[in-house]
Design a protein around this motif. Sequence first.
Motif, PDB file in Angstrom:
ATOM      1  N   ALA A 195       0.830  -1.208   0.000  1.00 18.98           N
ATOM      2  CA  ALA A 195       0.000   0.000   0.000  1.00 18.98           C
ATOM      3  C   ALA A 195       0.862   1.254   0.000  1.00 18.98           C
ATOM      4  N   LEU A 196       1.941   1.256   0.767  1.00 16.52           N
ATOM      5  CA  LEU A 196       2.831   2.422   0.792  1.00 16.52           C
ATOM      6  C   LEU A 196       3.533   2.581  -0.544  1.00 16.52           C
ATOM      7  N   ASP A 197       3.938   1.476  -1.131  1.00 21.77           N
ATOM      8  CA  ASP A 197       4.581   1.516  -2.443  1.00 21.77           C
ATOM      9  C   ASP A 197       3.649   2.146  -3.469  1.00 21.77           C
ATOM     10  N   ARG A 198       2.369   1.741  -3.432  1.00 26.51           N
ATOM     11  CA  ARG A 198       1.394   2.322  -4.370  1.00 26.51           C
ATOM     12  C   ARG A 198       1.202   3.808  -4.108  1.00 26.51           C
ATOM     13  N   ALA A 199       1.141   4.183  -2.823  1.00 23.52           N
ATOM     14  CA  ALA A 199       0.925   5.589  -2.483  1.00 23.52           C
ATOM     15  C   ALA A 199       2.074   6.465  -2.944  1.00 23.52           C
ATOM     16  N   VAL A 200       3.309   6.024  -2.688  1.00 23.35           N
ATOM     17  CA  VAL A 200       4.476   6.791  -3.116  1.00 23.35           C
ATOM     18  C   VAL A 200       4.498   6.905  -4.640  1.00 23.35           C
ATOM     19  N   SER A 201       4.189   5.809  -5.304  1.00 17.35           N
ATOM     20  CA  SER A 201       4.148   5.840  -6.767  1.00 17.35           C
ATOM     21  C   SER A 201       3.071   6.789  -7.274  1.00 17.35           C
ATOM     22  N   THR A 202       1.906   6.811  -6.601  1.00 17.92           N
ATOM     23  CA  THR A 202       0.833   7.733  -6.978  1.00 17.92           C
ATOM     24  C   THR A 202       1.293   9.177  -6.865  1.00 17.92           C
ATOM     25  N   VAL A 203       1.983   9.490  -5.773  1.00 19.35           N
ATOM     26  CA  VAL A 203       2.474  10.856  -5.566  1.00 19.35           C
ATOM     27  C   VAL A 203       3.431  11.256  -6.682  1.00 19.35           C
ATOM     28  N   ILE A 204       4.406  10.392  -6.965  1.00 21.12           N
ATOM     29  CA  ILE A 204       5.457  10.732  -7.929  1.00 21.12           C
ATOM     30  C   ILE A 204       4.941  10.713  -9.367  1.00 21.12           C
ATOM     31  N   ARG A 205       4.189   9.673  -9.710  1.00 17.33           N
ATOM     32  CA  ARG A 205       3.772   9.498 -11.099  1.00 17.33           C
ATOM     33  C   ARG A 205       2.493  10.253 -11.446  1.00 17.33           C
ATOM     34  N   GLU A 206       1.467  10.135 -10.575  1.00 14.69           N
ATOM     35  CA  GLU A 206       0.157  10.677 -10.923  1.00 14.69           C
ATOM     36  C   GLU A 206      -0.054  12.110 -10.451  1.00 14.69           C
ATOM     37  N   CYS A 207       0.400  12.422  -9.229  1.00 22.40           N
ATOM     38  CA  CYS A 207       0.192  13.776  -8.718  1.00 22.40           C
ATOM     39  C   CYS A 207       1.192  14.766  -9.312  1.00 22.40           C
ATOM     40  N   LEU A 208       2.469  14.423  -9.249  1.00 20.01           N
ATOM     41  CA  LEU A 208       3.514  15.332  -9.724  1.00 20.01           C
ATOM     42  C   LEU A 208       3.890  15.100 -11.180  1.00 20.01           C
ATOM     43  N   GLU A 209       3.570  13.917 -11.709  1.00 19.93           N
ATOM     44  CA  GLU A 209       3.899  13.557 -13.096  1.00 19.93           C
ATOM     45  C   GLU A 209       5.356  13.878 -13.417  1.00 19.93           C
ATOM     46  N   LEU A 210       6.242  13.334 -12.597  1.00 22.33           N
ATOM     47  CA  LEU A 210       7.680  13.575 -12.760  1.00 22.33           C
ATOM     48  C   LEU A 210       8.153  13.142 -14.144  1.00 22.33           C
ATOM     49  N   GLU A 211       8.945  14.000 -14.767  1.00 24.32           N
ATOM     50  CA  GLU A 211       9.556  13.698 -16.064  1.00 24.32           C
ATOM     51  C   GLU A 211      11.034  13.391 -15.864  1.00 24.32           C
ATOM     52  N   GLY A 219      13.142   8.471   7.093  1.00 25.94           N
ATOM     53  CA  GLY A 219      12.830   7.215   6.413  1.00 25.94           C
ATOM     54  C   GLY A 219      11.887   7.412   5.251  1.00 25.94           C
ATOM     55  N   LEU A 220      10.798   8.151   5.472  1.00 25.41           N
ATOM     56  CA  LEU A 220       9.848   8.421   4.395  1.00 25.41           C
ATOM     57  C   LEU A 220      10.480   9.323   3.341  1.00 25.41           C
ATOM     58  N   GLY A 221      11.275  10.303   3.779  1.00 22.77           N
ATOM     59  CA  GLY A 221      11.960  11.164   2.830  1.00 22.77           C
ATOM     60  C   GLY A 221      12.854  10.361   1.894  1.00 22.77           C
ATOM     61  N   ALA A 222      13.549   9.377   2.448  1.00 15.73           N
ATOM     62  CA  ALA A 222      14.425   8.540   1.626  1.00 15.73           C
ATOM     63  C   ALA A 222      13.620   7.714   0.626  1.00 15.73           C
ATOM     64  N   LEU A 223      12.451   7.202   1.051  1.00 12.76           N
ATOM     65  CA  LEU A 223      11.604   6.440   0.133  1.00 12.76           C
ATOM     66  C   LEU A 223      11.152   7.302  -1.043  1.00 12.76           C
ATOM     67  N   LEU A 224      10.753   8.520  -0.742  1.00 14.28           N
ATOM     68  CA  LEU A 224      10.331   9.430  -1.805  1.00 14.28           C
ATOM     69  C   LEU A 224      11.479   9.761  -2.741  1.00 14.28           C
ATOM     70  N   ARG A 225      12.659   9.998  -2.173  1.00 11.45           N
ATOM     71  CA  ARG A 225      13.825  10.301  -3.017  1.00 11.45           C
ATOM     72  C   ARG A 225      14.179   9.131  -3.911  1.00 11.45           C
ATOM     73  N   ILE A 226      14.176   7.925  -3.355  1.00  9.87           N
ATOM     74  CA  ILE A 226      14.525   6.734  -4.133  1.00  9.87           C
ATOM     75  C   ILE A 226      13.523   6.514  -5.256  1.00  9.87           C
ATOM     76  N   ASN A 227      12.235   6.686  -4.963  1.00  8.66           N
ATOM     77  CA  ASN A 227      11.222   6.507  -5.989  1.00  8.66           C
ATOM     78  C   ASN A 227      11.369   7.542  -7.095  1.00  8.66           C
ATOM     79  N   ALA A 228      11.614   8.804  -6.702  1.00  5.96           N
ATOM     80  CA  ALA A 228      11.802   9.862  -7.705  1.00  5.96           C
ATOM     81  C   ALA A 228      13.026   9.573  -8.567  1.00  5.96           C
ATOM     82  N   GLN A 229      14.092   9.094  -7.928  1.00  2.92           N
ATOM     83  CA  GLN A 229      15.307   8.746  -8.668  1.00  2.92           C
ATOM     84  C   GLN A 229      15.018   7.600  -9.644  1.00  2.92           C
TER      85      GLN A 229
END
Length: 318
Positions: A4-20, A35-45
């Motif tokens: 669930a957390l993996d999906r949420a982080v992915s939603t933030v990065i891909r769907e909300c922010l639409e990172l290019e 810890g959460l900051g690192a997860l977000l950074r890793i996903n964005a990377q």
Amino acid sequence: MSEALDRAVSTVIRECLELEPGEEVLVICNPITEGLGALLRINAQGEGGDATLAVISERDSHAAEPPAPVAAAMIAADIVLAPTIQSISHTEARKAASEAGARVASMPGVTEEMLARVMGADMKMLRKRGNQLARVLGAGAEARITCARGSDLRMGLEDRTAIVDAGMLNKRGAFGNIPCGEAFIAPVEGTGEGRLVVDGSIAGIGKLAEPVELTLDEGHLTDASGSDGARLMSMLDDGGGPEGTNLAELGIGTNEAATFTGSNLEDEKILGSAHVAFGASAAIGGTVQVEVHLDCVILEPTIEIDGVTVVHAGKLAA
């Protein structure tokens, strides 16, 4: 990481922010949220962003400015994610970053459990509700909040623009909360009159042991009952002096997955709840800029805009 957390982080990065790919991403956190900051950074990377993690000390209050080097980095970034304890939403640094084109997701007080659960809401419906409420708020001249506990507060809205917080952070300069789910507006300075009985939570205090009665006169909080009310008045004075008591925001929650936890970030998103904030309003269309912004949540309000009911006892009008 849970599914669930993996999906949420992915939603933030891909769907909300639409990172290019190639975009510059700045993640700002505190030691306790690293810890959460690192997860977000890793996903964005992983999505192709050039992501940096900045760990800063906790601030003295919500709306207190981040360190100058971090403020400068915010302006230079394409995307800013801020899972911090104190909110950066109402800072000059956030406003400057948005004006420079950064897409900013402010996440004050977020936890991994909260993010995983609340970002599981029906985003399409959440956005529909938010847009409908924002149109009504933005077209209104006066709002009135009442409740069964005795609230009766009026405030002016004329010529103010309402904002939808629905996770739509894909446009240049976009700004909002994650988890998302509200429509909000900065009332006209000097117009708040009456009383408001807060029975949910207050930012910086948490879940209330008993309701706090607030008294407003000429757009300022003049009195607050009980020990929690005294704490609220003290925090507003410490962060903003005379302007700390400015009536800064009216918001209505639109997220059906949000529940009452005592965390202001989630409580103010509860479907049909209301929150009124004091302190800084310049970042959302008002004129007051101070280093404090504290939200007070009412769980079952009735809200009228120009005499038309949009929320009745905590339920959105059809």
